[in-house]
Design an enzyme around this catalytic site. Structure first.
Site, PDB file in Angstrom:
ATOM      1  N   ASP A 172      -2.719   0.528   8.056  1.00 32.04           N
ATOM      2  CA  ASP A 172      -1.377   1.326   7.901  1.00 32.04           C
ATOM      3  C   ASP A 172      -0.484   1.014   8.970  1.00 32.04           C
ATOM      4  O   ASP A 172       0.351   1.892   9.160  1.00 32.04           O
ATOM      5  CB  ASP A 172      -1.777   2.852   8.091  1.00 32.04           C
ATOM      6  CG  ASP A 172      -2.873   3.220   6.884  1.00 32.04           C
ATOM      7  OD1 ASP A 172      -3.666   4.088   7.233  1.00 32.04           O
ATOM      8  OD2 ASP A 172      -3.014   2.531   5.976  1.00 32.04           O
TER       9      ASP A 172
ATOM     10  N   SER B 273       4.502   6.957   2.404  1.00 27.69           N
ATOM     11  CA  SER B 273       5.112   5.725   3.132  1.00 27.69           C
ATOM     12  C   SER B 273       4.640   4.508   1.982  1.00 27.69           C
ATOM     13  O   SER B 273       3.378   4.537   1.958  1.00 27.69           O
ATOM     14  CB  SER B 273       4.567   5.334   4.498  1.00 27.69           C
ATOM     15  OG  SER B 273       5.294   6.598   5.333  1.00 27.69           O
TER      16      SER B 273
ATOM     17  N   ASN C 124       0.955  -1.133  -0.093  1.00 29.57           N
ATOM     18  CA  ASN C 124       0.048  -0.096  -0.172  1.00 29.57           C
ATOM     19  C   ASN C 124       1.033   1.371  -0.078  1.00 29.57           C
ATOM     20  O   ASN C 124       1.887   1.262   0.659  1.00 29.57           O
ATOM     21  CB  ASN C 124      -0.968  -0.040   1.106  1.00 29.57           C
ATOM     22  CG  ASN C 124      -1.960   1.323   1.284  1.00 29.57           C
ATOM     23  OD1 ASN C 124      -2.591   1.498   0.366  1.00 29.57           O
ATOM     24  ND2 ASN C 124      -1.679   2.100   2.448  1.00 29.57           N
TER      25      ASN C 124
ATOM     26  N   HIS D   3       0.686   5.201   1.131  1.00 25.89           N
ATOM     27  CA  HIS D   3      -0.161   5.987   2.097  1.00 25.89           C
ATOM     28  C   HIS D   3       0.468   7.319   2.127  1.00 25.89           C
ATOM     29  O   HIS D   3       1.903   7.577   2.486  1.00 25.89           O
ATOM     30  CB  HIS D   3       0.022   5.285   3.545  1.00 25.89           C
ATOM     31  CG  HIS D   3      -0.710   6.289   4.791  1.00 25.89           C
ATOM     32  ND1 HIS D   3      -2.221   5.973   4.631  1.00 25.89           N
ATOM     33  CD2 HIS D   3      -0.489   7.035   5.725  1.00 25.89           C
ATOM     34  CE1 HIS D   3      -2.643   6.995   5.590  1.00 25.89           C
ATOM     35  NE2 HIS D   3      -1.543   7.365   6.199  1.00 25.89           N
TER      36      HIS D   3
HETATM   37  N1  LIG Z   1      -6.475  -4.021   6.760  1.00 20.23           N
HETATM   38  C1  LIG Z   1      -5.815  -3.051   6.186  1.00 20.23           C
HETATM   39  N2  LIG Z   1      -6.635  -2.548   5.201  1.00 20.23           N
HETATM   40  C2  LIG Z   1      -6.040  -1.602   4.490  1.00 20.23           C
HETATM   41  C3  LIG Z   1      -4.868  -0.844   4.749  1.00 20.23           C
HETATM   42  C4  LIG Z   1      -4.074  -1.724   5.799  1.00 20.23           C
HETATM   43  O1  LIG Z   1      -2.963  -1.006   5.891  1.00 20.23           O
HETATM   44  N3  LIG Z   1      -4.566  -2.706   6.448  1.00 20.23           N
HETATM   45  N4  LIG Z   1      -4.356   0.153   3.925  1.00 20.23           N
HETATM   46  C5  LIG Z   1      -5.693   1.013   3.452  1.00 20.23           C
HETATM   47  C6  LIG Z   1      -5.428   2.191   2.716  1.00 20.23           C
HETATM   48  N5  LIG Z   1      -5.726   3.398   3.447  1.00 20.23           N
HETATM   49  C7  LIG Z   1      -4.661   4.061   3.879  1.00 20.23           C
HETATM   50  O2  LIG Z   1      -3.525   4.119   3.167  1.00 20.23           O
HETATM   51  C8  LIG Z   1      -6.965   3.624   3.997  1.00 20.23           C
HETATM   52  C9  LIG Z   1      -8.227   3.360   2.995  1.00 20.23           C
HETATM   53  C10 LIG Z   1      -9.500   3.527   3.524  1.00 20.23           C
HETATM   54  C11 LIG Z   1      -9.539   3.956   4.762  1.00 20.23           C
HETATM   55  C12 LIG Z   1     -11.102   4.048   5.253  1.00 20.23           C
HETATM   56  O3  LIG Z   1     -11.171   4.602   6.251  1.00 20.23           O
HETATM   57  N6  LIG Z   1     -12.109   3.455   4.497  1.00 20.23           N
HETATM   58  C13 LIG Z   1     -13.290   3.449   4.835  1.00 20.23           C
HETATM   59  C14 LIG Z   1     -14.340   4.137   3.542  1.00 20.23           C
HETATM   60  C15 LIG Z   1     -13.691   5.285   3.200  1.00 20.23           C
HETATM   61  C16 LIG Z   1     -14.113   5.728   1.869  1.00 20.23           C
HETATM   62  O4  LIG Z   1     -15.125   4.855   1.125  1.00 20.23           O
HETATM   63  O5  LIG Z   1     -14.041   6.972   1.441  1.00 20.23           O
HETATM   64  C17 LIG Z   1     -13.988   2.041   4.976  1.00 20.23           C
HETATM   65  O6  LIG Z   1     -13.320   1.314   4.561  1.00 20.23           O
HETATM   66  O7  LIG Z   1     -14.733   2.000   5.813  1.00 20.23           O
HETATM   67  C18 LIG Z   1      -8.433   3.986   5.665  1.00 20.23           C
HETATM   68  C19 LIG Z   1      -7.434   3.935   5.263  1.00 20.23           C
HETATM   69  C20 LIG Z   1      -6.437   0.119   2.408  1.00 20.23           C
HETATM   70  N7  LIG Z   1      -7.026  -1.155   3.284  1.00 20.23           N
HETATM   71  N1  LIG Z   2      -5.260   5.753   2.720  1.00 24.28           N
HETATM   72  C1  LIG Z   2      -5.080   5.499   1.111  1.00 24.28           C
HETATM   73  C2  LIG Z   2      -4.764   6.871   0.716  1.00 24.28           C
HETATM   74  O1  LIG Z   2      -5.266   7.908   0.987  1.00 24.28           O
HETATM   75  N2  LIG Z   2      -3.930   6.708  -0.586  1.00 24.28           N
HETATM   76  C3  LIG Z   2      -3.613   7.949  -1.378  1.00 24.28           C
HETATM   77  O2  LIG Z   2      -4.910   8.007  -2.197  1.00 24.28           O
HETATM   78  C4  LIG Z   2      -4.226   8.628  -3.487  1.00 24.28           C
HETATM   79  C5  LIG Z   2      -4.566   8.153  -4.638  1.00 24.28           C
HETATM   80  O3  LIG Z   2      -4.132   8.824  -5.818  1.00 24.28           O
HETATM   81  P1  LIG Z   2      -4.489   8.132  -7.206  1.00 24.28           P
HETATM   82  O4  LIG Z   2      -5.638   7.463  -7.287  1.00 24.28           O
HETATM   83  O5  LIG Z   2      -4.404   9.291  -8.147  1.00 24.28           O
HETATM   84  O6  LIG Z   2      -3.330   7.061  -7.223  1.00 24.28           O
HETATM   85  C6  LIG Z   2      -2.559   8.878  -3.177  1.00 24.28           C
HETATM   86  O7  LIG Z   2      -2.165   9.915  -2.945  1.00 24.28           O
HETATM   87  C7  LIG Z   2      -2.436   7.713  -2.362  1.00 24.28           C
HETATM   88  O8  LIG Z   2      -1.472   7.911  -1.308  1.00 24.28           O
END
Ligand SMILES: Nc1nc2c(c(=O)[nH]1)N[C@@H](CN(C=O)c1ccc(C(=O)N[C@@H](CCC(=O)O)C(=O)O)cc1)CN2
Ligand SMILES: NCC(=O)N[C@@H]1O[C@H](COP(=O)([O-])[O-])[C@@H](O)[C@H]1O
Length: 225
Positions: free
Chosen positions: A156, A147, A118, A120
């Protein structure tokens, strides 16, 4: 180039890219793959949102793309099970989350442990979750960045592979900061994907970490989807 014990041993790596939106990181990986076609191929792009522009990016690059709309499932587990079934039907070596905005269940992340990445938009462990640029600005931080980490059940919280830093300017907004981070992301993510497909990146040295952090400490998720 990976070492070969025999020509029959080498198989071009296959990756799946999961998206939810614009797909600029997906585009960076598509552009990189086209210059490194001998190393890997993007076997499928999957979005949980039907309107994700990244789906058009995949179609324009003649890459199979599929929507699995999370709103059509009764639970997070059912959504993840469908996602896993599709990924595993494509003989995938690496799952790349590129702006994929769904929290994945413990079972799903364990299934792909050590072969799911992932990206982030923060310098973890600062600002897990969402809205990282706004939070960094509001906290008065002088530096920010990205990251890239292995994905584990802890949101994360997986082992960080690479971080890239930049300065937050006095007049930066969340949008201008996001733009700066994006430019760094588009350089960093393809590089980490290349390290993985060249077998130069693994969780093998993190058994102790895995035992302590993944297999014994289940992380509860909010079951509402
Ligand atoms: N178990 C894990 N799942 C995910 C990870 C992880 O490390 N462990 N990374 C995320 C990516 N991410 C941040 O980098 C992230 C994505 C989504 C959310 C979140 O709160 N999602 C909500 C819905 C939000 C929306 O639909 O706009 C949800 O799922 O209820 C937080 C962090 C990917 N998954
Ligand atoms: N928590 C997950 C998160 O926020 N990820 C972030 O979403 C953007 C996606 O952009 P993209 O769709 O243009 O690649 C990126 O900046 C990525 O780091």
């Amino acid at each position: 180039m990976p070492t070969l014990s025999s020509s029959s041993d080498y198989r071009k790596k296959r990756i799946a890219v999961l998206i939810s939106g614009n797909g600029s990181n997906l585009q960076a990986i598509i552009d990189h793959q086209q210059q490194h076609a001998e190393l890997y191929e993007i076997a499928i792009v999957i979005s949980n949102r039907p309107q994700a522009f990244g789906l058009k990016r995949a179609a324009d690059a003649h890459i199979e793309q599929k929507v699995i709309d999370h709103t059509e499932f009764d639970s997070r587990e059912a959504f993840d099970a469908e996602l896993q079934k599709l990924i595993d039907s494509h003989q995938i070596d690496l799952v790349v989350l590129a702006g994929f905005m769904r929290i994945l269940t413990q079972d799903f992340t364990r299934h792909y442990l050590g072969r799911m990445l992932n990206i982030h938009p923060s310098l973890l462990p600062k600002y897990t979750g969402l809205n990282t640029h706004t939070r960094a600005i509001e906290a008065g931080d002088k530096e920010h960045g990205l990251s890239i980490h292995f994905v584990t059940p802890e949101l994360d919280g997986g082992p960080v592979i690479l971080q890239a830093k930049l300065e937050i300017g006095a007049d930066d907004s969340a949008d201008s900061l996001a733009e700066k981070v994006h430019r760094l992301e588009h350089l960093a993510y393809p590089q980490v994907v290349q390290w993985f497909v060249e077998d130069r990146l693994s969780l093998k040295d993190n058994h102790a970490w895995l035992d302590q952090n993944c297999l014994q400490t289940p992380v509860e998720f909010n079951a509402d989807i």
